[in-house]
Design an enzyme around this catalytic site. Structure first.
Site, PDB file in Angstrom:
ATOM      1  CE  LYS A  62       0.269   3.704  -1.434  1.00 36.61           C
ATOM      2  NZ  LYS A  62       1.246   3.232  -0.480  1.00 36.61           N
ATOM      3  CE  LYS A  96       7.036  13.147   6.073  1.00 37.49           C
ATOM      4  NZ  LYS A  96       5.952  12.352   5.457  1.00 37.49           N
ATOM      5  CE  LYS A 111      -7.454  14.434   3.212  1.00 33.27           C
ATOM      6  NZ  LYS A 111      -8.571  13.636   3.678  1.00 33.27           N
TER       7      LYS A 111
END
Ligand code: TRP
Ligand code: SF4
Length: 333
Positions: free
Chosen positions: A200, A117, A203
């Site tokens: 995958k 991240k 959104k």
């Protein structure tokens, strides 16, 4: 001892869910209600760990509403399960603070999702906000505030659950047996590839089909799907194994029809456009009842709010009890 085993899981409120979220997690959450006491949480505080502007925080309330409508439409049942919003039970923030006193920084810095991240966000160990470092501590607080035994999650969350167990062990050692060690509950789910056929479904990649999409928009979107790239003409035989449309057929098309699709594709007897139309129609059939329910709930004024208030009340009752115990054990009584 609790009679029934307790499940806890959380989802970040990102708005409407897509069929990848549905088949990958939500469907499983619905089924677990038959065998466990389930607590499901919209984790709005976790959403703040990666927020960079006030515009983004403005979306949180709407995103919760849309997501919870999908939950209810899919069959999460507020009569049987506790459905609530993380920040509505502020005890979780107290527990997060207290757990942070027994969590070595090194454990957090080593978590693979953290490093990933930080890199993704273009941050460094110096600039990254403290909240993101503590993400898995807050997640641990979520779970153990309700003394949950099992946590249905995807593979990517396994390190967080390992850390949760380490924190629990440390807490129990220091202050006496208090929390059960929560186990990750992994379920086999098909990988749902996005319409781009590359990655995958997600959104952020805009390769998704929302549960709440209308049948007509579903058809339009499916028609944009990427297929076998070698099949530039109908006369060229296709390879369903590399075709994303075929992989979605495997999920949404009755198995009796699959063989025919396979034969017609490899024999150059079916066009991709027809193939996609058939897929769209099967997705629409599959999601029809769910979409009808969603519309019904959406049309009832105040319904989602009512559900979440009821959940909050039940969750807080458990949370208060746990915090009384924790405060006492940690000398804060
Ligand atoms: N970190 C989880 C995710 O990104 C969301 C989450 C927050 C969660 N708290 C949780 C999942 C507690 C399970 C249990 O998917
Ligand atoms: Fe894919 Fe269907 Fe086209 Fe075959 S006919 S390549 S399965 S879309």
């Amino acid at each position: 001892m609790q009679q029934t085993r307790r499940i806890f899981s959380g989802m970040r409120p990102t708005g409407r869910l897509h069929i990848g979220n549905y088949l990958g997690a939500l469907k499983n959450w619905v089924e677990l209600q038959d065998s466990y006491q389930c607590i499901y949480c919209a984790v709005d505080i976790h959403a703040l760990t990666t927020i960079s502007s006030a515009e983004e925080t403005g979306d949180i309330a709407v995103n919760i509403e849309e997501m919870v409508l999908d939950w209810l439409a899919a069959g999460l049942d507020p009569e049987r399960s506790i459905l609530f919003v993380q920040s509505h039970v502020p005890e979780v923030m107290s527990l997060h603070t207290l757990l942070s006193m027994v969590t070595p920084l090194g454990w957090l810095m080593r978590v693979p999702t953290f490093k990933e991240k930080v890199r993704q966000m273009g941050e460094t160990d110096e600039t990254v906000n403290y909240g993101l470092v503590g993400y898995p501590v807050l997640q641990t607080a979520d779970i153990i505030l309700y003394k949950a035994d099992a946590v249905p999650v995807g593979e990517d969350q396994v390190p967080h659950l390992e850390l949760a167990r380490e924190i629990v062990r440390r807490f129990n050692n220091m202050f006496g047996e208090t929390f059960p060690e929560p186990q990750a509950k992994l379920t086999e789910v098909p990988l749902i590839v996005g319409l781009d056929g590359q990655q995958k479904m997600s959104k952020s990649l805009d390769n998704h089909i929302d549960i709440a999409l209308s049948p007509e928009d579903t058809r339009k979107r499916v028609l944009t799907a990427y297929t076998d790239p070698k099949r530039t003409h109908r006369n060229i035989p296709g390879t369903p194994e590399v075709c994303n449309v075929y992989s979605l057929h495997k999920t949404f098309t009755p198995s009796a029809d699959l063989n025919e699709i396979y034969q017609e594709c490899t024999g150059a007897l079916r066009g991709c456009v027809d193939c996609k139309r058939q897929l769209a129609s099967n997705i629409n059939k599959h999601l029809g009842p769910l979409r009808d329910r969603r519309e019904e709930y959406r049309a009832r004024p105040g319904y989602v709010k009512e559900v979440l208030e009821h959940g909050e009340e039940q969750a807080r009752r458990i949370a208060r009890e746990t915090m009384a115990e924790v405060n006492e054990k940690m000398g804060l009584a």
